[in-house]
Design a protein around this motif. Sequence first.
Motif, PDB file in Angstrom:
ATOM      1  N   SER A 355       1.915  25.724  -7.898  1.00  0.00           N
ATOM      2  CA  SER A 355       1.929  24.983  -6.682  1.00  0.00           C
ATOM      3  C   SER A 355       1.009  23.877  -6.790  1.00  0.00           C
ATOM      4  N   THR A 356       0.918  22.904  -6.362  1.00  0.00           N
ATOM      5  CA  THR A 356      -0.099  21.778  -6.105  1.00  0.00           C
ATOM      6  C   THR A 356      -0.663  22.256  -4.779  1.00  0.00           C
ATOM      7  N   ASP A 357      -1.687  21.898  -4.521  1.00  0.00           N
ATOM      8  CA  ASP A 357      -2.607  21.918  -3.271  1.00  0.00           C
ATOM      9  C   ASP A 357      -3.910  21.134  -3.230  1.00  0.00           C
ATOM     10  N   ALA A 358      -5.036  21.354  -2.440  1.00  0.00           N
ATOM     11  CA  ALA A 358      -6.017  20.612  -2.193  1.00  0.00           C
ATOM     12  C   ALA A 358      -7.081  20.745  -3.371  1.00  0.00           C
ATOM     13  N   TYR A 359      -7.038  19.823  -4.081  1.00  0.00           N
ATOM     14  CA  TYR A 359      -8.179  19.626  -4.986  1.00  0.00           C
ATOM     15  C   TYR A 359      -9.081  18.420  -4.842  1.00  0.00           C
ATOM     16  N   ARG A 360     -10.514  18.690  -4.895  1.00  0.00           N
ATOM     17  CA  ARG A 360     -11.382  17.811  -4.393  1.00  0.00           C
ATOM     18  C   ARG A 360     -10.771  16.215  -4.224  1.00  0.00           C
ATOM     19  N   GLY A 361     -10.625  16.111  -3.011  1.00  0.00           N
ATOM     20  CA  GLY A 361     -10.223  14.848  -2.421  1.00  0.00           C
ATOM     21  C   GLY A 361      -8.792  14.896  -1.755  1.00  0.00           C
ATOM     22  N   ALA A 362      -8.161  15.722  -2.344  1.00  0.00           N
ATOM     23  CA  ALA A 362      -6.807  16.224  -1.819  1.00  0.00           C
ATOM     24  C   ALA A 362      -5.834  15.188  -1.194  1.00  0.00           C
ATOM     25  N   GLY A 363      -5.326  14.358  -1.775  1.00  0.00           N
ATOM     26  CA  GLY A 363      -4.398  13.332  -1.438  1.00  0.00           C
ATOM     27  C   GLY A 363      -5.057  12.213  -1.309  1.00  0.00           C
ATOM     28  N   ARG A 364      -6.467  12.038  -0.961  1.00  0.00           N
ATOM     29  CA  ARG A 364      -7.292  10.838  -0.668  1.00  0.00           C
ATOM     30  C   ARG A 364      -7.377  10.099  -2.219  1.00  0.00           C
ATOM     31  N   PRO A 365      -7.516  10.713  -3.419  1.00  0.00           N
ATOM     32  CA  PRO A 365      -8.094  10.061  -4.331  1.00  0.00           C
ATOM     33  C   PRO A 365      -6.450   9.410  -4.974  1.00  0.00           C
ATOM     34  N   GLU A 366      -5.561   9.900  -4.459  1.00  0.00           N
ATOM     35  CA  GLU A 366      -4.197   9.038  -4.977  1.00  0.00           C
ATOM     36  C   GLU A 366      -3.989   7.789  -4.294  1.00  0.00           C
ATOM     37  N   ALA A 367      -4.442   7.984  -2.964  1.00  0.00           N
ATOM     38  CA  ALA A 367      -4.453   6.604  -2.205  1.00  0.00           C
ATOM     39  C   ALA A 367      -5.414   5.519  -2.440  1.00  0.00           C
ATOM     40  N   THR A 368      -6.791   5.887  -2.945  1.00  0.00           N
ATOM     41  CA  THR A 368      -7.625   5.115  -3.122  1.00  0.00           C
ATOM     42  C   THR A 368      -7.183   4.426  -4.521  1.00  0.00           C
ATOM     43  N   TYR A 369      -6.612   5.378  -5.299  1.00  0.00           N
ATOM     44  CA  TYR A 369      -6.368   4.971  -6.712  1.00  0.00           C
ATOM     45  C   TYR A 369      -5.118   3.747  -6.672  1.00  0.00           C
ATOM     46  N   VAL A 370      -4.091   4.145  -5.686  1.00  0.00           N
ATOM     47  CA  VAL A 370      -3.194   3.063  -5.594  1.00  0.00           C
ATOM     48  C   VAL A 370      -3.512   1.506  -5.081  1.00  0.00           C
ATOM     49  N   VAL A 371      -4.448   1.769  -4.033  1.00  0.00           N
ATOM     50  CA  VAL A 371      -5.070   0.627  -3.263  1.00  0.00           C
ATOM     51  C   VAL A 371      -5.893   0.193  -4.322  1.00  0.00           C
ATOM     52  N   GLU A 372      -6.853   0.640  -4.880  1.00  0.00           N
ATOM     53  CA  GLU A 372      -7.958  -0.168  -5.747  1.00  0.00           C
ATOM     54  C   GLU A 372      -7.392  -0.562  -6.985  1.00  0.00           C
ATOM     55  N   ARG A 373      -6.319   0.195  -7.452  1.00  0.00           N
ATOM     56  CA  ARG A 373      -5.917  -0.330  -8.487  1.00  0.00           C
ATOM     57  C   ARG A 373      -4.869  -1.632  -8.374  1.00  0.00           C
ATOM     58  N   VAL A 374      -4.104  -1.622  -7.381  1.00  0.00           N
ATOM     59  CA  VAL A 374      -3.174  -2.623  -7.112  1.00  0.00           C
ATOM     60  C   VAL A 374      -4.014  -3.881  -6.594  1.00  0.00           C
ATOM     61  N   MET A 375      -5.252  -3.876  -6.011  1.00  0.00           N
ATOM     62  CA  MET A 375      -5.982  -4.726  -5.797  1.00  0.00           C
ATOM     63  C   MET A 375      -6.441  -5.693  -7.160  1.00  0.00           C
ATOM     64  N   ASP A 376      -6.658  -5.138  -8.303  1.00  0.00           N
ATOM     65  CA  ASP A 376      -6.768  -5.503  -9.411  1.00  0.00           C
ATOM     66  C   ASP A 376      -5.482  -6.357  -9.917  1.00  0.00           C
ATOM     67  N   VAL A 377      -4.344  -5.587  -9.627  1.00  0.00           N
ATOM     68  CA  VAL A 377      -3.169  -6.153 -10.225  1.00  0.00           C
ATOM     69  C   VAL A 377      -2.760  -7.365  -9.398  1.00  0.00           C
ATOM     70  N   ILE A 378      -3.251  -7.411  -8.148  1.00  0.00           N
ATOM     71  CA  ILE A 378      -3.042  -8.518  -7.180  1.00  0.00           C
ATOM     72  C   ILE A 378      -3.941  -9.715  -7.945  1.00  0.00           C
ATOM     73  N   ALA A 379      -5.107  -9.391  -7.942  1.00  0.00           N
ATOM     74  CA  ALA A 379      -6.070 -10.457  -8.497  1.00  0.00           C
ATOM     75  C   ALA A 379      -5.486 -10.838  -9.868  1.00  0.00           C
ATOM     76  N   ARG A 380      -5.126 -10.108 -10.744  1.00  0.00           N
ATOM     77  CA  ARG A 380      -4.351 -10.910 -11.811  1.00  0.00           C
ATOM     78  C   ARG A 380      -3.238 -11.754 -11.396  1.00  0.00           C
ATOM     79  N   GLU A 381      -2.293 -11.266 -10.540  1.00  0.00           N
ATOM     80  CA  GLU A 381      -1.188 -11.868 -10.449  1.00  0.00           C
ATOM     81  C   GLU A 381      -1.456 -13.373  -9.665  1.00  0.00           C
ATOM     82  N   LEU A 382      -2.475 -13.310  -8.860  1.00  0.00           N
ATOM     83  CA  LEU A 382      -2.712 -14.543  -8.191  1.00  0.00           C
ATOM     84  C   LEU A 382      -3.960 -15.363  -9.027  1.00  0.00           C
ATOM     85  N   ASN A 383      -4.141 -14.749  -9.997  1.00  0.00           N
ATOM     86  CA  ASN A 383      -5.406 -15.379 -10.818  1.00  0.00           C
ATOM     87  C   ASN A 383      -6.757 -15.681 -10.188  1.00  0.00           C
ATOM     88  N   LEU A 384      -7.105 -14.630  -9.299  1.00  0.00           N
ATOM     89  CA  LEU A 384      -8.043 -14.440  -8.259  1.00  0.00           C
ATOM     90  C   LEU A 384      -9.239 -13.633  -8.797  1.00  0.00           C
TER      91      LEU A 384
END
Lengths: 799, 165
Positions: A355-384
């Motif tokens: 089973s998966t379950d709570a590991y330090r961050g528990a679901g939040r690291p995934e969200a932060t990774y998604v958001v912070e990673r995609v911010m860089d992808v956006i910057a690249r796409e928009l050349n910002l």
Amino acid sequence: MTKYVGQRVKRTEDPRLIKGLAHYVDDIGLPGTLHVAFVRSMYAHAKINGIDTTEAFKAPGVVAVYSGKDIATKVGPVPCAAALPDLKVPDYRVLATNKALFVGHPIAAIVATDKYAARDAVDLIFVDYEELPAVVDVEAAANGGTIIHESFGDNVAYKLTSGEGDIDAAMKAADKIVSQKMVHQRLAPIAMEPRGVLARYFPGEEELTVWSSTQIPHLLRTQLALMIGIPENKLRVITPEVGGGFGSKLNVYAEEALLGWISIQLGKPVKWIESRRENVQATIHGRAQVGTVEVGVKNDGAITGLRYNVVADLGAYHQLLTPAIPTLTGLMLSGAYKIPAIQMNVTGVFTNKMSTDAYRGAGRPEATYVVERVMDVIARELNLDPIEVRRKNFPKADEFPFHTATGLDYDSGDYDGALNKALDLSGYQSLREEQKKARDNGKLIGIGVSSYVEICALGPSQAMPAGGWESATVRIEPTGKVTVLTGASPHGQGQETSFAQIAADELGVDLNDVTVIHGDTGIVQYGIGTFGSRATAVGGTAVLIAIQKLKEKASKIAAHMMQCEASSLSFEDGCYTKKEAAAASVTGKSEPVVPVGEGPAGALNDVPTPTNGRHKLTIQEIALAAHVAKEIPPDTEPGLSATYFFEPKNFTFPFGTHVCVVEIDKETGETKIVKYVAVDDCGKVINPLLVDGQVHGGIVQAIGQALYEEVVYDEQGQLVTGELMDYALPKASQMPWFETDRTETPSPVNPLGVKGVGEAGTIGATPAVVNAVVDALSAYGVTHIDMPIRPEKIWKLIR
Amino acid sequence: MIPPADAGGTDYSMKITGTQEIKAPRERIYAALTDPLILQRCIPGCESLEETIPHNYIATMKAGIGPVKGIFKGSVHLEDMQPPEHYRMIVDGKGGPGFVKGVGNFKLEEKVGATVVNYEGELQVGGVIASVGQRMIEAAAKMLAAQFFKGLEAEIKSPPDPLQR
């Protein structure tokens, strides 16, 4: 009055830990203890046609052997506390009965006179397995194939959509849709101390004591009472020293119930200490999501909406919070940004894995990774510039409390402030110039930034499966020593020190006169435990308010002893003192302070007491008087203690910005972190030394995910990374120097103003590292790379 | 240039191939390779090998890879027998440290004064062997094969011992 709070007070826990004088479960020896070893499935998915225990029974030292059928109806199932609509909950028996569903699934328990005899007998149990096809790939499992729990009809445990705002309209309003698929690989928490259980039943008293390496002694007691069928008031759970948990011990495990039950059957103490191999196989894993994020953006970088479609690999069964973890990802998808519409569509899927379950961050690291990673992808796409994209979408400091489209109200924040400080501290502008020069010289340098928000101080009871409050009892003993009983269950965080700091300041006593007791349900009032960066924000607040209650009583007693009104007393440095004016007025009167309706006070007043005429009393003197109870007001209970259960009105939302600089070796593909700057805001700080420690440890585990760690199951569901030879934990020599700093935005949610910091590092740092690696490889056209970014992955990319 | 997402399910099954030259006629080697008594003596750690029905055996073998040691019990089945050129061996064994399953093809080629045995097979392991010993299995299998052929060569060179028969 803050002699200790805010100071870098050294941990009072450390001397015993460093000297090897601490007591973990395995250090507790009881006469006549029997030892338990488990037969665990060697198949990921197999029918169990029979178990032959005859040879094992004959082995020297073996006392008892139990298999699933022996106890199927006697011990209740492993509980799941997560409540989601239409959630499928499989019957998770403490020993496998008809089918084994993951490698490491316990099938039989052997009890022997010593641990070696128990372990040797494991090889003498013959299980007649009928191998079945293993369900390994989570995306494939969501779409059919072999079904793990046949009665459910498919492998989908639940589907859930969360978020607010009109996502379709938001996407239509965008100039561009940016999309990225991301894998959050499965991780093993690997606490330094594996799990361990010692159970002792006294048949005469009908009392069971269970020592367990857990983060939740009281919740465990309740659940074990239900599983084993022993009255909760006859069961005591003791959590001695715990060598780390990271969420892996925020659980109720089959072994804990089994040991308790076996001790009752045999009337003897029984012990099981998890081996590292068992720890990797059968202690919960973390992360394990595969998702695609789509973000609608305007050409200037403003985000119009965010959608995250994700498949979560739950493993074969639900442990305590398994299905709830991905819902935390949904809550955090707004990150540090104003996003008008957010939608998460999550599919929780069963696979033939632990089973998966709570590991330090528990679901939040995934969200932060998604958001912070995609911010860089956006910057690249928009050349910002990635920094500008972040700034563009930050809520301003005066917009708090800030409501997100994930349904949260962020308590307080100044995201620009933390970002600016991190950029200054890292010398961001000159780093970019250096990077350019280095690139001209053929070097691969990358700079990554992550501006995170996390959700801490879990949390209001309305948002929690089983209570989100925390408790504290504070008492001053007759000799003046202070005892703090906390319902939190620290296991490395250092609250024996930080709670003592709070108490020592509030009571004006020496730090060494305060003892913090936790983790014993026989001594401590009911509590919730330590997880979700909650212990200080919720448990520390309970301590503070309990002390305030205690002081109310102490001041009444002081007033009575000094024959004045409580309001005419001041409290400073541990002493109650009559205020000058009040003192003068009181001496002019002869009437004692006795409420109306009480018995004749005159008699009491005639008795000369040692405190007569005194203008100053220490809190220790009051404590003694409270216990001797000759000089207390008639309406007051003797003794000096107070208990408080603190219910927070909201979560807290710490935040910060991390900057990571990497250099990649073109020849080997190896990533080296050359600079790491972390600016975190966890509200008010009780002990900066402890905060630094939490940040350091968190970043190390985040770097572990970014670069090294991965639990790998092969196509047959065999666990390939079964021990620390193969599961790549980060090493000290691979870590950079951490430059840490803080901004301080107090939380309005609790009177301490603290937010929590236990998970900040793991949540904030992973995307900073990956963003840096992708930045370094941008010259090769790389826009994303999945974790862990091992040298071979980079090496193949740049060939 | 986005690398494909890897969601797990990596193929970690092991392929084992090798070639061994033995100075003996092909028929002699083929006979030895399918003779349970000779095999029992040559297979490292083999404690028993009994033929149940023709070309089907039950075997007990003591084996270890690094820290993982134990006794394996299982079946060996020979098929697609084309003496003296080819046969296929199917192995299925279980023990304390886990399980081993494999299929191997043996091809015997004639060479001047010698025979070349080509073998190629696929091995699947489970349990502790998979989680601890997987990385070492190929090397261990090669070592076991070398020991086996060394023993086989010795068997073929020495005259048959009537007492053993």
